[in-house]
Design a protein around this motif. Structure first.
Motif, mmCIF file in Angstrom:
data_model
loop_
_atom_site.group_PDB
_atom_site.id
_atom_site.type_symbol
_atom_site.label_atom_id
_atom_site.label_comp_id
_atom_site.label_asym_id
_atom_site.label_seq_id
_atom_site.Cartn_x
_atom_site.Cartn_y
_atom_site.Cartn_z
ATOM 1 N N GLU A 1 47.300 -37.478 38.912
ATOM 2 C CA GLU A 1 47.132 -38.224 37.663
ATOM 3 C C GLU A 1 45.835 -37.868 36.934
ATOM 4 N N ARG A 2 45.572 -36.578 36.831
ATOM 5 C CA ARG A 2 44.397 -36.124 36.092
ATOM 6 C C ARG A 2 44.783 -35.588 34.711
ATOM 7 N N ASP B 1 46.905 -37.147 31.270
ATOM 8 C CA ASP B 1 47.581 -38.333 30.747
ATOM 9 C C ASP B 1 48.985 -37.962 30.265
ATOM 10 N N LYS B 2 49.765 -38.975 29.910
ATOM 11 C CA LYS B 2 51.178 -38.765 29.590
ATOM 12 C C LYS B 2 51.378 -37.924 28.333
ATOM 13 N N SER C 1 49.149 -35.483 27.119
ATOM 14 C CA SER C 1 48.765 -34.104 27.430
ATOM 15 C C SER C 1 49.723 -33.455 28.426
ATOM 16 N N HIS D 1 37.314 -37.275 36.044
ATOM 17 C CA HIS D 1 36.304 -38.333 35.994
ATOM 18 C C HIS D 1 35.176 -38.139 37.006
ATOM 19 N N ARG E 1 37.231 -34.934 30.812
ATOM 20 C CA ARG E 1 38.686 -34.976 30.746
ATOM 21 C C ARG E 1 39.183 -34.753 29.324
ATOM 22 N N GLU F 1 41.707 -31.821 27.995
ATOM 23 C CA GLU F 1 42.987 -32.098 27.347
ATOM 24 C C GLU F 1 43.085 -31.430 25.975
#
Length: 211
Positions: free
Chosen positions: A86-87, A89-90, A92, A144, A153, A157
Motif C-alpha cells: 500500500e505504498r 494510492d488508488k 496513482s 513515508h 510519496r 506519484e
C-alpha cells in the motif's frame, strides 16, 4: 556472449528481483531503505551494461533480448510489491496499471517483429521514460519512511504519472510499427505441393467389376 560483463550485469538485474521483493518484508525502515539500495544498484547496471557493450563492441542478440526483459521484470515486480504494501494510492495505481499493460504489449510486439526479423531500436524518449520510471519507483519504495520535510510519496506519484504518459506515447510508436508490419505481412505464403497423377504402377492393375 553469456559470460561477457554487459550480459552478466543484465542477468544480475534479474537475480536482484527476489532480494528486492524479500527486503519489503523486513521490519521498520529496513523495508524501505534496503529495497531502495538494491533497486538503485539494479538501476545503475541498466546504464552500465549498455555503455560497456557499446564501448567494448560486445553488443549481441542475447543482450538485446535480455536488457528490455530485465527492465520489465524489475519494474513490474516492484510495482506489485508497492501495491501489496500500500505504498501507491488508488489514483496513482491507474498509472501503474498503464505502465504494466504497456510493458506486456510491447513485449508481445517485439516478439512478433522478431519473427519478421524487424528490429525496433529503443528511442531516446523511451530511455528517458525508463529513467523517470525508475526514479519514481525509488521514491515510492521509500514512501513515508523518507524525511518529514520532503513529500517523498507525492513526488513519486507525480513522476509515476509522468512516466505513464511517456509510456503511452512510446508504446504508441511500437504499436504503429507493429500494425504496419502486420498489414504488410511480408512473410511468404507456404508453397502448395504440386499434385501428381498416379500411374498404373502406383495404383496397381485395373480390375473389372467384382464377381
Amino acid at each position: 556472449m553469456l559470460n561477457s560483463l554487459p550480459n552478466l550485469l543484465t542477468i544480475s538485474r534479474i537475480l536482484a528481483i527476489p532480494a528486492i521483493c524479500a527486503a519489503f518484508y523486513l521490519p521498520g525502515s529496513w523495508s524501505a531503505w534496503l529495497p531502495l539500495g538494491l533497486f538503485a544498484a539494479a538501476g545503475i547496471t541498466d546504464w552500465f551494461d549498455g555503455y560497456l557493450a557499446r564501448k567494448w563492441g560486445q553488443m549481441s542478440d542475447l543482450g538485446r533480448f535480455l536488457d528490455p526483459v530485465a527492465d520489465k521484470l524489475l519494474v513490474c515486480a516492484v510495482i506489485m510489491m508497492l501495491i501489496a504494501f500500500e505504498r501507491i494510492d488508488k489514483i496513482s495505481l491507474l498509472a501503474a496499471v498503464v505502465i504494466m499493460c504497456r510493458e506486456i504489449t510491447v513485449t508481445g510486439l517485439r516478439e512478433f517483429l522478431a519473427e519478421l526479423r524487424v528490429k525496433v531500436p529503443v528511442s531516446q524518449l523511451a530511455k528517458w521514460k525508463t529513467t523517470v520510471q525508475l526514479i519514481a519507483l525509488g521514491f515510492l519504495i521509500v514512501g513515508h519512511y523518507g524525511p518529514g520535510w520532503l513529500p517523498v510519496r507525492m513526488i513519486g506519484e507525480v513522476m509515476l504519472w509522468v512516466a505513464a504518459l511517456l509510456t503511452l506515447y512510446t508504446g504508441w510508436d511500437y504499436l504503429i510499427t507493429g500494425l504496419r508490419h502486420m498489414a504488410a505481412d511480408p512473410r511468404p505464403a507456404p508453397e502448395a505441393k504440386p499434385k501428381t497423377e498416379k500411374t498404373d504402377k502406383e495404383t496397381g492393375p485395373q480390375t473389372g467389376a467384382p464377381a
